[in-house]
Design a protein around this motif. Structure first.
Motif, mmCIF file in Angstrom:
data_model
loop_
_atom_site.group_PDB
_atom_site.id
_atom_site.type_symbol
_atom_site.label_atom_id
_atom_site.label_comp_id
_atom_site.label_asym_id
_atom_site.label_seq_id
_atom_site.Cartn_x
_atom_site.Cartn_y
_atom_site.Cartn_z
ATOM 1 N N GLN A 118 -35.601 19.849 19.616
ATOM 2 C CA GLN A 118 -35.135 18.465 19.553
ATOM 3 C C GLN A 118 -34.233 18.295 18.339
ATOM 4 O OE1 GLN A 118 -37.601 14.849 18.419
ATOM 5 N NE2 GLN A 118 -37.403 14.504 20.621
ATOM 6 N N ILE A 119 -33.052 17.723 18.584
ATOM 7 C CA ILE A 119 -32.087 17.440 17.519
ATOM 8 C C ILE A 119 -32.012 15.926 17.373
ATOM 9 C CG2 ILE A 119 -29.741 17.796 16.711
ATOM 10 C CD1 ILE A 119 -29.525 20.029 18.868
ATOM 11 N N VAL A 120 -32.503 15.408 16.261
ATOM 12 C CA VAL A 120 -32.501 13.958 16.021
ATOM 13 C C VAL A 120 -31.264 13.597 15.211
ATOM 14 C CG1 VAL A 120 -33.754 12.011 15.040
ATOM 15 C CG2 VAL A 120 -35.017 13.907 16.089
ATOM 16 N N VAL A 121 -30.436 12.715 15.754
ATOM 17 C CA VAL A 121 -29.182 12.347 15.089
ATOM 18 C C VAL A 121 -28.944 10.848 15.216
ATOM 19 C CG1 VAL A 121 -28.070 14.581 15.443
ATOM 20 C CG2 VAL A 121 -27.872 12.810 17.191
ATOM 21 N N TYR B 33 -34.336 -1.224 18.382
ATOM 22 C CA TYR B 33 -33.388 -0.221 18.851
ATOM 23 C C TYR B 33 -34.046 0.613 19.938
ATOM 24 C CZ TYR B 33 -35.889 3.337 16.121
ATOM 25 O OH TYR B 33 -36.843 4.177 15.616
ATOM 26 N N THR B 34 -33.243 1.415 20.590
ATOM 27 C CA THR B 34 -33.736 2.342 21.600
ATOM 28 C C THR B 34 -33.076 3.696 21.364
ATOM 29 O OG1 THR B 34 -34.078 2.632 23.981
ATOM 30 C CG2 THR B 34 -31.927 1.853 23.292
ATOM 31 N N GLY B 35 -33.630 4.714 21.959
ATOM 32 C CA GLY B 35 -33.092 6.053 21.785
ATOM 33 C C GLY B 35 -32.490 6.572 23.078
ATOM 34 N N LEU B 36 -31.496 7.426 22.941
ATOM 35 C CA LEU B 36 -30.872 8.079 24.090
ATOM 36 C C LEU B 36 -31.184 9.565 24.013
ATOM 37 C CD1 LEU B 36 -29.004 8.024 26.573
ATOM 38 C CD2 LEU B 36 -27.078 8.350 25.003
ATOM 39 N N SER B 37 -31.919 10.046 24.995
ATOM 40 C CA SER B 37 -32.287 11.460 25.053
ATOM 41 C C SER B 37 -31.346 12.174 26.013
ATOM 42 C CB SER B 37 -33.735 11.608 25.511
ATOM 43 O OG SER B 37 -34.082 12.967 25.665
ATOM 44 N N VAL B 38 -30.703 13.244 25.536
ATOM 45 C CA VAL B 38 -29.720 13.973 26.334
ATOM 46 C C VAL B 38 -30.075 15.459 26.307
ATOM 47 C CG1 VAL B 38 -27.273 14.445 26.706
ATOM 48 C CG2 VAL B 38 -27.971 12.298 25.606
ATOM 49 N N ALA B 39 -30.158 16.063 27.465
ATOM 50 C CA ALA B 39 -30.357 17.511 27.550
ATOM 51 C C ALA B 39 -29.005 18.205 27.395
ATOM 52 C CB ALA B 39 -30.996 17.878 28.877
#
Length: 536
Positions: free
Chosen positions: A22-25, A209-215
């Motif tokens: 997981q890369i958190v940015v 806020y919300t997060g966007l998870s992208v593979a």
């Protein structure tokens, strides 16, 4: 490579790689297109992708981001499934933002300044207190034993007097520095308040806020770039104008501007701003015209049966009501787009931000518009043709005449080549009066009988200003569409225009009214109808 919402988004994280890194940015907003309602936001993300599959988690999208309108474009990696996440998100951290780091350092420096300034006040207060205590002690000293002699008392008194004086002088000297020290505390506290406000404005850690998870998948480890576009609903813009009229060498200068506001939950800092008249949230297709069934019926027969009346009228009413509810297709011209030439900051949840666009200069025709039937003064009217080649969109306009603000109004669309009129306030020096000198039983200025009404009126315009004005005087007489109702009128002088703007019975006179001059118009009309009828 661009990916649209579809099956990949519907599958969400389940379609992503199992146990991936997981890369958190965080992301950086670079461009925003604002519509009359809503906005499209473009964010950019720079990150280092390891070789193979991993999960990119962008942690700073607004809470009301609409998932179905997200679009992605990437370089350096191949995109897989993506979805929004509202839970199991890491704490939002602003510590890597240089502006936030600087704001935090400023707060800490200001806090240290307050402490140092307060220490200065405390030191002065301590010196004053010590000197006062010493003086108070010396005042309570009394001679005892061998000191109780005349010489001893004199010596002790002299010593106490000198020491008390010295202590009091020390207290006064120390106290002289107290106002400056207290002022230093006030200044330091103000700096701290300002620094805290700046830090609070920059920090968004507490915002929803919300997060966007992208593979993502990378062939080799390296730097990658992702562009995210999404839509937020709580944003808008509207045109605003300053219209400046000068009568000498007639000129109408229109300063065009816009008001932009947004409540997305985050600030837009140094973004490329585009304003569009497109309405993606509005009706996108024409309305449907439904068949309309009409019938005739015998009202006598219909009245014989209440049940029949109810049933038939219900059947008749339904299609008529349905047709009335359906509106006409929404007609829109070409979409107008403004690209603002400089980077813009638009704070979230604050007052409208006003941005200047440009100025348009037109040559108007200026007249004093007089309606004595309703008004006591004339009004300035400026008629112009929009020969600028630029469309004027609907919006609020602030009106300035000879540099003085005289009011505000709303304007509609003025396309290139269209003609429009704008009122620029009252002319107090041009007075109006409508007199009805004919007297009879009943109303002043009106003679009436069972089959006839006669009305006489005198319209007066007086110019009390020191300059000449072109005047347009407007009044009217009744009109009829029935042959048996006859209406005639006389006017002295004759009107310059009848049926003004297609309105039957509306009359207008145009003339030049010099300084100090007065103009009168005699307007009479007679209404006649057959015996036994009543006038409405």
């Amino acid at each position: 490579m661009r990916y649209f919402i579809g099956l990949a988004w519907a599958l969400g994280i389940a379609a992503g790689p199992a146990m991936a890194d997981q890369i958190v940015v965080g992301s950086h907003i670079t461009a925003v297109t604002v519509y009359p309602q809503g906005a499209q936001v473009t964010r950019e993300v720079e990150f280092t992708a390891p070789a193979g599959a991993s999960e990119l988690l962008i942690t700073d999208l607004p809470a009301d981001t609409q998932a179905e309108l997200i679009r992605l474009q990437a370089t350096g990696v191949v995109l897989g499934a993506f979805s929004l996440r509202t839970d199991r998100l890491p704490p939002r951290d602003d510590s890597t933002d240089p502006d936030v780091v600087a704001a935090k350092a400023a707060v800490e420096a200001a806090e240290a300044g307050v402490r140092a300034a307060q220490a200065g006040v405390d030191a002065i207060s301590a010196s004053v207190e010590a000197a006062e205590a010493q003086a108070d002690f010396l005042r309570r000293v009394k001679p005892e034993g061998a000191a109780v002699t005349v010489d001893g008392v004199k010596a002790l008194t002299a010593m106490i007097g000198a020491e008390v004086l010295a202590a009091r002088q020390a207290a006064l000297t120390a106290g002289l520095g107290l106002p400056a020290a207290q002022k230093a505390v006030e200044d330091a506290q103000k700096l701290l308040t300002d620094a805290q406000a700046s830090q609070q404005a920059l920090s968004q850690g507490a915002a929803d806020y919300t997060g966007l998870s992208v593979a993502v998948t990378a062939d080799t480890a390296g730097t990658a770039h992702l562009v995210v576009t999404h839509y937020v609903s709580e944003a808008s813009w509207q045109p605003v104008y300053d219209m400046m009229l000068t009568r000498k060498d007639p000129k109408l200068t229109i300063a065009r501007g816009v008001l932009v506001s947004q409540y997305s939950g985050e600030d837009w800092q140094a973004v490329d701003l585009t304003l569009s008249t497109a309405q993606p949230s509005a009706q996108a297709e024409p309305s449907t015209v439904w068949p309309e069934l009409r019938r005739v019926y015998d009202p006598v027969e219909m009245a014989k049966s209440d049940a029949m009346a109810g049933g038939e009228m219900g059947a008749l009413a339904e299609p008529v009501m349905e047709a009335a509810v359906v509106g006409a297709p929404m007609i829109q011209g070409d979409v107008v787009v403004y690209n603002y030439p400089a980077k813009v900051d638009v704070a979230g949840g604050v007052e409208n931000l006003r941005l200047a666009l440009d100025e348009i200069t037109l040559v108007p025709t200026i007249k004093a518009w007089a309606v004595p039937r309703y008004d006591q003064t004339a009004f300035v009217m400026a008629k112009f043709v929009n020969d600028s080649g630029e469309i004027l969109l609907p919006g609020q306009a602030f009106l300035l005449r000879e540099g003085v603000l005289v009011g505000a109004t709303s304007i509609g669309v003025v396309a290139p080549g269209d003609e429009a009129e704008i009122a620029f306030g009252a002319i107090e020096g041009i007075r109006l009066k409508r007199e009805m000198p004919l007297r009879a039983e009943g109303d002043r200025g009106i003679l009436s009988s069972s089959t006839q009404v006669e009305e006489k009126a005198v319209l007066q315009v007086e110019n009390l200003t020191a300059e000449s004005w072109p005047v347009r005087l407007v009044d009217g007489v009744p009109y009829s569409e029935q042959e048996e109702l006859e209406i005639s009128y006389t006017a002295d002088p004759a009107p310059s225009e009848v049926d003004v703007d297609g309105q039957r019975g509306v009359l207008a006179w145009e003339f030049e009214l010099g300084a100090g001059e007065k103009k009168a118009v005699q307007l009479d009309h007679v209404i006649s109808w057959p015996e036994g009828k009543e006038l409405q």
